[in-house]
Design an enzyme around this catalytic site. Sequence first.
Site, short mmCIF file in Angstrom:
data_model
loop_
_atom_site.label_atom_id
_atom_site.label_comp_id
_atom_site.label_asym_id
_atom_site.label_seq_id
_atom_site.Cartn_x
_atom_site.Cartn_y
_atom_site.Cartn_z
N LEU A 174 0.86 -1.18 0.00
CA LEU A 174 0.00 0.00 0.00
C LEU A 174 0.89 1.23 0.00
O LEU A 174 2.00 1.21 0.55
CB LEU A 174 -0.90 0.03 1.23
CG LEU A 174 -1.97 -1.07 1.36
CD1 LEU A 174 -2.66 -0.96 2.71
CD2 LEU A 174 -2.98 -0.98 0.23
N ASP A 175 0.43 2.32 -0.62
CA ASP A 175 1.17 3.58 -0.53
C ASP A 175 1.41 3.93 0.92
O ASP A 175 0.62 3.58 1.81
CB ASP A 175 0.37 4.72 -1.18
CG ASP A 175 0.23 4.57 -2.67
OD1 ASP A 175 0.97 3.77 -3.26
OD2 ASP A 175 -0.63 5.26 -3.25
N GLN A 176 2.49 4.64 1.18
CA GLN A 176 2.83 5.03 2.55
C GLN A 176 1.67 5.76 3.22
O GLN A 176 1.38 5.54 4.40
CB GLN A 176 4.07 5.92 2.55
CG GLN A 176 4.50 6.36 3.94
CD GLN A 176 5.74 7.23 3.92
OE1 GLN A 176 6.27 7.52 2.86
NE2 GLN A 176 6.20 7.66 5.08
N THR A 203 -1.52 5.50 2.59
CA THR A 203 -2.76 4.71 2.63
C THR A 203 -2.74 3.74 3.80
O THR A 203 -1.73 3.09 4.06
CB THR A 203 -2.93 3.93 1.31
OG1 THR A 203 -2.88 4.83 0.21
CG2 THR A 203 -4.24 3.17 1.29
N HIS A 253 -0.53 4.41 -7.46
CA HIS A 253 -1.38 5.60 -7.27
C HIS A 253 -2.66 5.56 -8.11
O HIS A 253 -3.28 6.59 -8.37
CB HIS A 253 -0.61 6.88 -7.63
CG HIS A 253 0.54 7.17 -6.72
ND1 HIS A 253 1.39 8.23 -6.91
CD2 HIS A 253 0.98 6.52 -5.61
CE1 HIS A 253 2.32 8.24 -5.96
NE2 HIS A 253 2.09 7.21 -5.16
#
Length: 515
Positions: free
Chosen positions: A364-366, A368, A460
């Site tokens: 997961l994105d940092q 998120t 993203h």
Amino acid sequence: MNNPFRYDPHPLCQMAVKEVCRMIEGSAQQDWTAFREEIAQGKMFGVLVVEGPHATLHYLAAYSGQVCGRSDWEGFVPAVFDYLQEDGYFKTHEAEITRLNQQVKTLTESAERKELLAQTALLRDEAQQMIESLQEERRKRRSERTELGETDIRESQFLNAELRRVKKLYAERIEQLDGQRRLLDDEILRLKQERRSQSDALQRWLFSHFEMLNAQGEKKNLLDIFADTVFKLPPAGAGECCEPKLLQYAYAHGLRPLCMAMFWYGNSPKTEIRHHRHYYPACSGKCKPILTWMLGNTLLTAPWGDGEQGTGDVPILYEDEHLLVVDKPAGMLSVPGKTGERSVLDFARSHCPDATGPMMVHRLDQATSGLLVIAKTEEAYHNLQQQFLHHQVKKRYVAFLTSPIKESEGGFTLSLPLRPDPLNRPYQVVDDVHGKPAVTIVEPLGGNRVALYPQTGRTHQLRVHCAHPDGLDNPILGDELYGQKGERLYLHAESLEFIHPQSHESMSFHAPADF
């Protein structure tokens, strides 16, 4: 001085931006009509608050590149190097390159070349038909002789010789036409090579004349600045962004930089996501090497980020000898980065010291938060990875958007192909030609809330699909990359379903968002 790659705009910068916008929108100068018309299509501007003599405060303003082909609009700092003078070195050599372009186009689209290509195509078709006809005649006569029990070696030799004669005749005629066309193509290739050589030489000349100052008054041109980077050579447009212009003017006039901010004015471009009068960081590809020289390495230790650093333990929702499922906090990296921040993988390795394999099946994105499944064995890792690869894993995200979503009922699908922006990582851009397919199903939940079901796993993806004008045109709240920075990114991986790699039972997990 703030870090232009990660900042909250200082109140003084915000005041300066308001002044610049009032100047743009309120100027009564006649030639500003064209200025306003062009920047309405989208342009990056910047302000730099400086300290002058006797501790007086001032601000400088700049725009990236040119507006209406000019770098000298009143109220803005000039270009670092003005290469647009009529009859100057750049314009003169640019005109020569333009002339070569026209010659290439003229020869490529010439009636003579088109006629040669058309004649060659017709001759190839004619040759194919004639050869196929002779081959069919030869097969027919061979079949007739076989049925009659005849053997006529002379007829067979004649037909074979006739086929070879026709092939040779057409080959010679086609080669004659190809030879004439190749003479034109060789000249086109020579012109293209000359154009490339002149273009490269002109670019090097241009970059050598962009001599950038630092706070100590030292100079270094763009060729030297980029020599030690991965690019080796400056990308097109280097040195023409707002930030280098502003700092160059300040240093050249004995002004001390205090704070800086960049903002977008006008419509968003088709690929990138830019919002009118929103603030943005400096681009990493063009500006980071230049600003590192101009401001010093100590200032630029942290690139434009993706959320605040996460701390604390990671909640575990499920664990057995094969895997564990965790609820990643917002701001924590999935895997270790360059800054040494603690990541989910660090937590997993310390929690499961006997685990084997890469462990992190997905990320997961940092910024998120939400569910991650982590493999404790090599076998489980490969099994889960295949499930993700074949879209067998079901994921549901919940997002809180900046504004209420217009669609109140039913779900719909967004399909916007994405690719990285190599000159401005970690940004992703929409690209219908070179982008990879990215598909998201959107389910409005009322008000600002939506459920998002990614059918592909692009970087993203959900953030761009929400923010882009051709998507929801409604950034996720707190998205500092594609919207506006907030206390956090309001995006949460709420549900996760997969098949257990050992028992083959369906596993379903749910972690409600805290927003």
